[in-house]
Motif scaffolding. Structure first.
Motif, PDB file in Angstrom:
ATOM      1  N   UNK A 584       9.871 -14.338 -10.271  1.00 32.64           N
ATOM      2  CA  UNK A 584       9.593 -12.989 -10.759  1.00 32.64           C
ATOM      3  C   UNK A 584       9.428 -12.012  -9.592  1.00 32.64           C
ATOM      4  N   UNK A 585       8.711 -12.417  -8.549  1.00 35.86           N
ATOM      5  CA  UNK A 585       8.552 -11.560  -7.363  1.00 35.86           C
ATOM      6  C   UNK A 585       9.912 -11.265  -6.756  1.00 35.86           C
ATOM      7  N   UNK A 586      10.761 -12.278  -6.738  1.00 35.99           N
ATOM      8  CA  UNK A 586      12.102 -12.088  -6.198  1.00 35.99           C
ATOM      9  C   UNK A 586      12.897 -11.096  -7.042  1.00 35.99           C
ATOM     10  N   UNK A 587      12.699 -11.161  -8.381  1.00 38.86           N
ATOM     11  CA  UNK A 587      13.415 -10.230  -9.263  1.00 38.86           C
ATOM     12  C   UNK A 587      12.918  -8.798  -9.100  1.00 38.86           C
ATOM     13  N   UNK A 588      11.659  -8.614  -8.669  1.00 36.44           N
ATOM     14  CA  UNK A 588      11.124  -7.278  -8.426  1.00 36.44           C
ATOM     15  C   UNK A 588      11.626  -6.687  -7.111  1.00 36.44           C
ATOM     16  N   UNK A 589      12.310  -7.504  -6.296  1.00 39.95           N
ATOM     17  CA  UNK A 589      12.792  -7.022  -5.007  1.00 39.95           C
ATOM     18  C   UNK A 589      11.716  -6.972  -3.952  1.00 39.95           C
ATOM     19  N   UNK A 590      10.684  -7.796  -4.072  1.00 36.85           N
ATOM     20  CA  UNK A 590       9.581  -7.816  -3.120  1.00 36.85           C
ATOM     21  C   UNK A 590       9.692  -9.033  -2.208  1.00 36.85           C
ATOM     22  N   UNK A 591       9.054  -8.937  -1.051  1.00 38.90           N
ATOM     23  CA  UNK A 591       9.150  -9.997  -0.043  1.00 38.90           C
ATOM     24  C   UNK A 591       8.104 -11.075  -0.298  1.00 38.90           C
ATOM     25  N   UNK A 763     -10.711  -3.951   5.741  1.00 39.50           N
ATOM     26  CA  UNK A 763     -10.710  -3.033   6.887  1.00 39.50           C
ATOM     27  C   UNK A 763      -9.698  -3.473   7.937  1.00 39.50           C
ATOM     28  N   UNK A 764      -8.696  -4.261   7.517  1.00 43.54           N
ATOM     29  CA  UNK A 764      -7.746  -4.808   8.483  1.00 43.54           C
ATOM     30  C   UNK A 764      -6.579  -3.880   8.768  1.00 43.54           C
ATOM     31  N   UNK A 765      -6.268  -2.990   7.830  1.00 44.16           N
ATOM     32  CA  UNK A 765      -5.128  -2.100   8.048  1.00 44.16           C
ATOM     33  C   UNK A 765      -5.238  -0.905   7.115  1.00 44.16           C
ATOM     34  N   UNK A 766      -4.400   0.044   7.371  1.00 41.95           N
ATOM     35  CA  UNK A 766      -4.338   1.248   6.541  1.00 41.95           C
ATOM     36  C   UNK A 766      -3.815   0.866   5.162  1.00 41.95           C
ATOM     37  N   UNK A 767      -4.621   1.101   4.116  1.00 35.28           N
ATOM     38  CA  UNK A 767      -4.277   0.650   2.776  1.00 35.28           C
ATOM     39  C   UNK A 767      -3.000   1.302   2.267  1.00 35.28           C
ATOM     40  N   UNK A 768      -2.668   2.475   2.793  1.00 34.39           N
ATOM     41  CA  UNK A 768      -1.447   3.147   2.350  1.00 34.39           C
ATOM     42  C   UNK A 768      -0.192   2.334   2.691  1.00 34.39           C
ATOM     43  N   UNK A 769      -0.321   1.401   3.665  1.00 32.78           N
ATOM     44  CA  UNK A 769       0.840   0.603   4.063  1.00 32.78           C
ATOM     45  C   UNK A 769       1.222  -0.432   3.001  1.00 32.78           C
ATOM     46  N   UNK A 770       0.250  -0.871   2.201  1.00 34.51           N
ATOM     47  CA  UNK A 770       0.557  -1.917   1.224  1.00 34.51           C
ATOM     48  C   UNK A 770       0.571  -1.395  -0.210  1.00 34.51           C
ATOM     49  N   UNK A 771       0.164  -0.144  -0.427  1.00 32.26           N
ATOM     50  CA  UNK A 771       0.149   0.393  -1.788  1.00 32.26           C
ATOM     51  C   UNK A 771       1.513   0.378  -2.454  1.00 32.26           C
ATOM     52  N   UNK A 772       2.596   0.755  -1.774  1.00 32.27           N
ATOM     53  CA  UNK A 772       3.902   0.730  -2.467  1.00 32.27           C
ATOM     54  C   UNK A 772       4.265  -0.663  -2.995  1.00 32.27           C
ATOM     55  N   UNK A 773       4.017  -1.692  -2.177  1.00 34.40           N
ATOM     56  CA  UNK A 773       4.359  -3.060  -2.592  1.00 34.40           C
ATOM     57  C   UNK A 773       3.526  -3.491  -3.787  1.00 34.40           C
ATOM     58  N   UNK A 774       2.210  -3.281  -3.709  1.00 34.02           N
ATOM     59  CA  UNK A 774       1.320  -3.742  -4.768  1.00 34.02           C
ATOM     60  C   UNK A 774       1.558  -2.962  -6.058  1.00 34.02           C
ATOM     61  N   UNK A 775       1.737  -1.650  -5.943  1.00 37.19           N
ATOM     62  CA  UNK A 775       1.972  -0.846  -7.153  1.00 37.19           C
ATOM     63  C   UNK A 775       3.282  -1.227  -7.843  1.00 37.19           C
ATOM     64  N   UNK A 776       4.297  -1.522  -7.053  1.00 34.96           N
ATOM     65  CA  UNK A 776       5.572  -1.944  -7.639  1.00 34.96           C
ATOM     66  C   UNK A 776       5.402  -3.262  -8.388  1.00 34.96           C
ATOM     67  N   UNK A 777       4.638  -4.186  -7.818  1.00 32.69           N
ATOM     68  CA  UNK A 777       4.397  -5.466  -8.488  1.00 32.69           C
ATOM     69  C   UNK A 777       3.578  -5.265  -9.767  1.00 32.69           C
ATOM     70  N   UNK A 779       3.328  -2.597 -11.691  1.00 38.36           N
ATOM     71  CA  UNK A 779       4.141  -1.963 -12.735  1.00 38.36           C
ATOM     72  C   UNK A 779       5.131  -2.963 -13.331  1.00 38.36           C
ATOM     73  N   UNK A 780       5.686  -3.849 -12.487  1.00 40.34           N
ATOM     74  CA  UNK A 780       6.588  -4.879 -13.000  1.00 40.34           C
ATOM     75  C   UNK A 780       5.878  -5.826 -13.961  1.00 40.34           C
ATOM     76  N   UNK A 781       4.641  -6.201 -13.640  1.00 35.48           N
ATOM     77  CA  UNK A 781       3.868  -7.068 -14.528  1.00 35.48           C
ATOM     78  C   UNK A 781       3.542  -6.345 -15.839  1.00 35.48           C
ATOM     79  N   UNK A 782       3.239  -5.062 -15.741  1.00 33.92           N
ATOM     80  CA  UNK A 782       2.949  -4.294 -16.954  1.00 33.92           C
ATOM     81  C   UNK A 782       4.180  -4.212 -17.845  1.00 33.92           C
TER      82      UNK A 782
END
Length: 990
Positions: A584-591, A763-777, A779-782
């Motif tokens: 399913x992750x592969x079908x969403x185009x995510x790494x 606090x390991x990194x800027x959260x904006x860097x991972x928001x696109x990936x997580x939000x895409x996943x 929305x795909x689950x929804x």
């Protein structure tokens, strides 16, 4: 004496051993000369170097002394080797000369002297050890002392002669005689090649025999003289004509008894106890005057019997053993018996037996047997019919409950926001509904604790409109309930909060305490608990918050008419499947890391692992994760090292040489792939590292065949970060976006107790860097129809070549996760909320203007903010805090002990820490949570408080098991090296 004793070995073996020793000594000699040359060269270099540089005289003198001593040692080794070679050559010549002479060349006096020396050698005792002086003697059993300890103080007995029944002794003596004294007694034997030699010794004539034959010829002659005869059943049975029974009694036959007891088989006892009595019983009953059995057929029949205890001999079996077929008439009919002297009496007995109703009684007995059999079949059919009917009713109700539950869940997904804003009841059902075979590997008591780890669900009481009902997986003890009450009171002393929490025990928990059943199955059988739940939710809006759903969760929801806050059972089971989720992750185009899915057999596992290892040579660790189960407990680790894959360095060098063409050209990988496919199947069962729940590879492989597995790589990055994101996915019909609930840095610290540390927020990194990936996943689950709590592990690292932050989706948790458990506690503890825009947890207070300056990454970076100057809060949670001394204290004492170590919560400042144990019986494990205005202050507080706790518990003299030292060292290092990469933009990944 053992025939393979070293004193009986031939000179060829002796010569081979001497040659191997000589070759080893010569090898040592060859190494001495290069070492002396090496020392001389180094000595010359040091002397030359000392002339060019200013060296101290003491150093040069020390070097010279070391050289002299070493050279003397080498000379000594060389001299010892030469002496050893000379001595070995001398001993070899002497040994061959002496061993080549026959025993008869010695005089009787000398032979007596040699015999005495050998006897003394064999009777020689070890140092500080007394000989038992045991002698060969036949002693009747009735003459033994039952109370005598023959091991400590053996009984001394007089020396007696050996009799003819000592078979073992006789066999050894016969062997030694034929082995050592098989030469002829004559002085001259022309055929054997012996000559008499006469010489003069001390003026007297002495005759001796010289062996003119060669050693090999002598040994061949010795072998020809040895004639070994073994016991043969065929020869012994051929000596017997028949086994005779006269008037129903066996006529004793010594040869037959010897055959039965030969070679220690002990058939004789079984013949006398099992077979012979049954033959005699049949012959006596049939009045057979004489009967002869075939010995060969009887022995073969006897040898085939395996269970003598239940063996019953029939007349048919006995007929097959007869010597003459004409004797079978005695067993088949009464004709011969009628013609005997007492034939009239026999005939009268037989006629009376039939006339008195023998056949009628027999038919009646058979009829009763048939009636009993018919009754059993009838009762079995009635039982089977009842079971089928019960199963049919269960399926019918199950289908109704499934549809009812699905309708209720659909309604809840559309009205969830409005329900939470009104008074309602949250029924927490911490039930892990894994398949039965996966639950069986858990210890039943530990499985209940494992389900109770999410006890912080009770923090749902932070919503003033919510009443919480928590169904306890563990046994409710007084200490346990007091601990939960103190925990809630430390955060909020308001009585109204405590009154809105209800703990419900499982009334049938004791019935299933030895089975790893999940909570919903036990609750389904606990009618008293169900009645209490119905009373609590009567007339109120309510919903279940489950864990991992199975059919019992669906039945409970349908029976109580309460919806489940989770996806449908079939949908969740689909998302729980690790292989399905990877696809399913592969079908969403995510790494995600390299993987192979849906592996169910050993051959596919080995071939897939070989292909992936050849393709991705940079990977050093591979995970074999079962499609169902927990990642830490239902998985295996394949670690690549010099033992598991010895040729891996060569493969990696070849990969580096070809660069990108390695992936594009299969021909470059063909040779290594073939070699890997031959190597991997041989090593996987031995090198795979499994969880302690699986004692053998066979257990794990059985589950892999049943459920399938996912083969996934662990990226070999130096400084990776695992970020866990928890969010709530609304129903698809609401058209609302998934809501972020919180983030955490996830650190797997200790493998022994599966200790995991969560740092909230991350606090390991800027959260904006991972928001696109997580939000895409999300929305795909929804879009797939998912509804409820969802969490995902993001594996983040910086690719150095392109300076790009890589975000890989590692694990997906389609249920109320551990991380969400701590997020709910944190919001309850600080009385605040999570800000998904800035990735912060804040309390409901206004921020002092100076805080904006303090948040600057360039100014005041080292000064932590004070509690009254900021509204932000940072927390740390430890899942498995282990100490074997926790059970020694009652909860009130343990609470006071924690407070001495400053482990307490300050509800005014909204900071502090708490420890809460997982259960009230075993009490070895617990969880620890801490919160403060800054992450640095939280880390320092955790280190300081754990150090105090460890110091106090360490005072006891009893040895304890704990992971506190590991945690203390971790927090000390982290507090010193910590940097907030989420806010310090200059330190964040770019």
């Amino acid at each position: 004496m053992n025939r393979h004793h070293k004193l009986l070995q031939t000179e060829e073996i002796y010569t081979e051993l001497i040659d191997s020793i000589k070759s080893a000594v010569k090898g040592i000699q060859e190494q001495v000369t290069p070492i002396k040359q090496f020392l001389g060269d180094r000595r010359k270099e040091i002397i030359k170097l000392s002339r060019t540089e200013k060296w101290m005289d003491d150093s040069l003198e020390f070097v010279q002394l070391f050289y002299d001593n070493t050279f003397k040692e080498l000379m000594s080794i060389e001299r010892i080797c030469e002496e050893c070679l000379v001595r070995l050559n001398t001993n070899l010549l002497t040994a061959i000369k002496g061993r080549a002479q026959p025993p008869s060349y010695l005089s009787p006096k000398e032979m007596g002297k040699v015999y005495k020396m050998c006897r003394d050698a064999f009777n020689e005792t070890k140092e500080n050890e007394l000989s038992c002086l045991c002698t060969w003697e036949n002693k009747p059993t009735w003459d033994l002392d039952d109370t005598q300890d023959i091991l400590i103080k053996p009984k001394e007995m007089a020396l007696t002669e050996f009799d003819e029944y000592d078979l073992k002794f006789i066999q050894e003596i016969v062997y030694l005689r034929t082995r050592m004294f098989s030469l002829p007694k004559k002085r001259i034997d022309v055929k054997s090649g012996h000559d008499i030699i006469r010489d003069t010794v001390n003026g007297k004539q002495r005759a001796s025999i010289r062996l003119s034959l060669k050693t090999a010829d002598f040994l061949q002659l010795l072998k020809q003289r040895e004639v070994q005869r073994g016991f043969s059943y065929e020869d012994e049975l051929s000596k017997l004509k028949s086994l005779t029974f006269v008037d129903g009694k066996f006529k004793t036959n010594d040869t037959w008894l010897k055959i039965l007891d030969a070679q220690g088989v002990l058939y004789g006892s079984l013949w006398h106890l099992a077979l012979r009595p049954q033959i005699e019983k049949i012959l006596t009953k049939r009045l057979v005057p004489i009967l002869r059995l075939n010995p060969r057929a009887t022995f073969d029949f006897f040898a085939k019997i395996t269970n003598f205890a239940s063996f019953v001999l029939s007349r048919t079996d006995l007929i097959t053993l007869l010597k003459h077929e004409k004797d079978a008439i005695w067993l088949k009919s009464w004709k011969n018996q009628f013609m005997a002297i007492d034939g009239k009496h026999v005939a009268a007995t037989v006629i009376q037996a039939f006339w008195r109703g023998y056949w009628l009684r027999r038919k009646k007995w058979l009829s009763e047997c048939l009636y009993i059999a018919a009754s059993l079949m009838w009762f079995f059919w009635i039982s089977l019919k009842a079971k089928k009917e019960m199963h049919r009713r269960y399926l019918r109700k199950m289908l109704v409950s499934l549809q009812t539950t699905r309708d209720l869940t659909l309604k809840l997904s559309n009205e969830f926001d409005s329900i939470t804003r009104q008074p309602h009841v949250v029924l927490h059902l911490p039930s892990i509904g894994h398949p039965r075979h996966l639950r069986q590997v858990f210890n039943p008591k530990m499985f209940t604790i494992y389900q109770n780890i999410t006890i912080l669900r009770i923090c749902f009481v932070r919503n003033p409109n919510a009443e919480v009902i928590y169904i306890l997986p563990v046994k409710p003890t007084e200490d346990l309930l007091t601990m939960y009450s103190d925990f809630i009171e430390s955060i909020s002393p308001d009585e109204g909060v405590a009154k809105r929490i209800t703990f419900i025990a499982l009334s049938q928990a004791d019935c299933f305490k030895n089975l790893p059943l999940n909570v919903s199955r036990i609750l389904h059988c606990s009618q008293e608990s169900l009645n209490e739940i119905e009373m609590k939710i009567a007339g109120k809006s309510a919903y279940f918050l489950p864990y991992i759903v199975d059919e019992c969760d669906m039945r409970l929801a349908g029976a109580l008419n309460v919806p489940l806050l989770s996806p449908d059972m079939e949908m969740q089971r689909k998302f729980l499947n690790a292989s399905n989720m990877s696809e399913m992750i592969n079908s969403f185009g995510l790494s995600q890391p390299p993987y192979k899915s849906n592996i169910t057999d050993y051959e596919t596992l080995c071939s897939s692992l070989s292909e992936l290892m050849v393709l991705h040579t940079e990977i050093s660790m591979w995970l074999i994760k079962l499609n169902y189960g927990t990642t830490s407990k239902q998985s295996g680790i394949f670690l690549i090292n010099h033992i598991s894959v010895p040729f891996m360095p060569m493969l990696r060098r070849e990969r580096e040489k070809h660069g990108d063409y390695w992936m594009e050209q299969p021909s470059l990988r063909a040779e290594f792939l073939q070699k890997m496919r031959e190597h991997i199947p041989k090593i996987i069962p031995n090198v795979i590292r499994l969880s302690k729940m699986y004692s053998t590879w066979a257990m794990f492989y059985a589950h892999m065949q049943k459920f399938g597995c996912l083969l996934q790589a662990v990226p070999p990055e130096k400084n990776p970060k695992t970020i866990m994101v928890s969010f709530f996915v609304p129903g698809k019909a609401t058209k609302k976006k998934p809501k972020w609930l919180g983030t955490a840095d996830k650190i797997n610290l200790e493998a022994t107790h599966s200790t995991t540390i969560y740092m909230l927020p991350q606090t390991s990194l800027d959260i904006d860097k991972i928001k696109p990936t997580v939000n895409k996943f999300a929305r795909g689950m929804q879009d797939k129809g998912y509804f409820g709590y969802l969490a995902v592990d993001c594996y983040c690292y910086l690719r150095k070549q392109e300076e790009i932050l890589m975000v890989l989706l590692l694990n997906v948790f389609p249920y109320y996760s551990y991380c969400q458990n701590y997020i709910d506690w944190m919001e309850f503890a600080i009385g605040g909320r999570y800000n998904d825009r800035d990735d912060e947890f804040t309390i409901d207070t206004s921020i002092v203007p100076d805080v904006e300056k303090r948040k600057s990454p360039f100014l005041y970076t080292e000064k932590p903010p004070q509690w009254n100057n900021t509204a932000e809060r940072y927390a740390i949670a430890i899942t498995q805090l282990h100490h074997s001394k926790f059970p020694a204290y009652r909860w009130p004492t343990l609470k006071n002990l924690f407070e001495e170590c400053d482990i307490a919560y300050d509800r005014k400042r909204r900071q502090g820490c708490s420890i809460i144990l997982h259960d009230g019986e075993i009490r070895n494990f617990g969880k620890m949570v801490a919160v403060s205005p800054s992450m640095t202050a939280t880390l320092t507080m955790m280190h300081k408080n754990l150090t105090k706790l460890h110091r106090i518990l360490k005072k006891s003299k009893t040895k304890s098991e704990t992971n506190l030292p590991t945690l203390i060292d971790f927090f000390l290092k982290l507090s010193l090296d910590y940097r907030n990469l989420a806010t310090d933009k200059c330190l964040s990944h770019s």
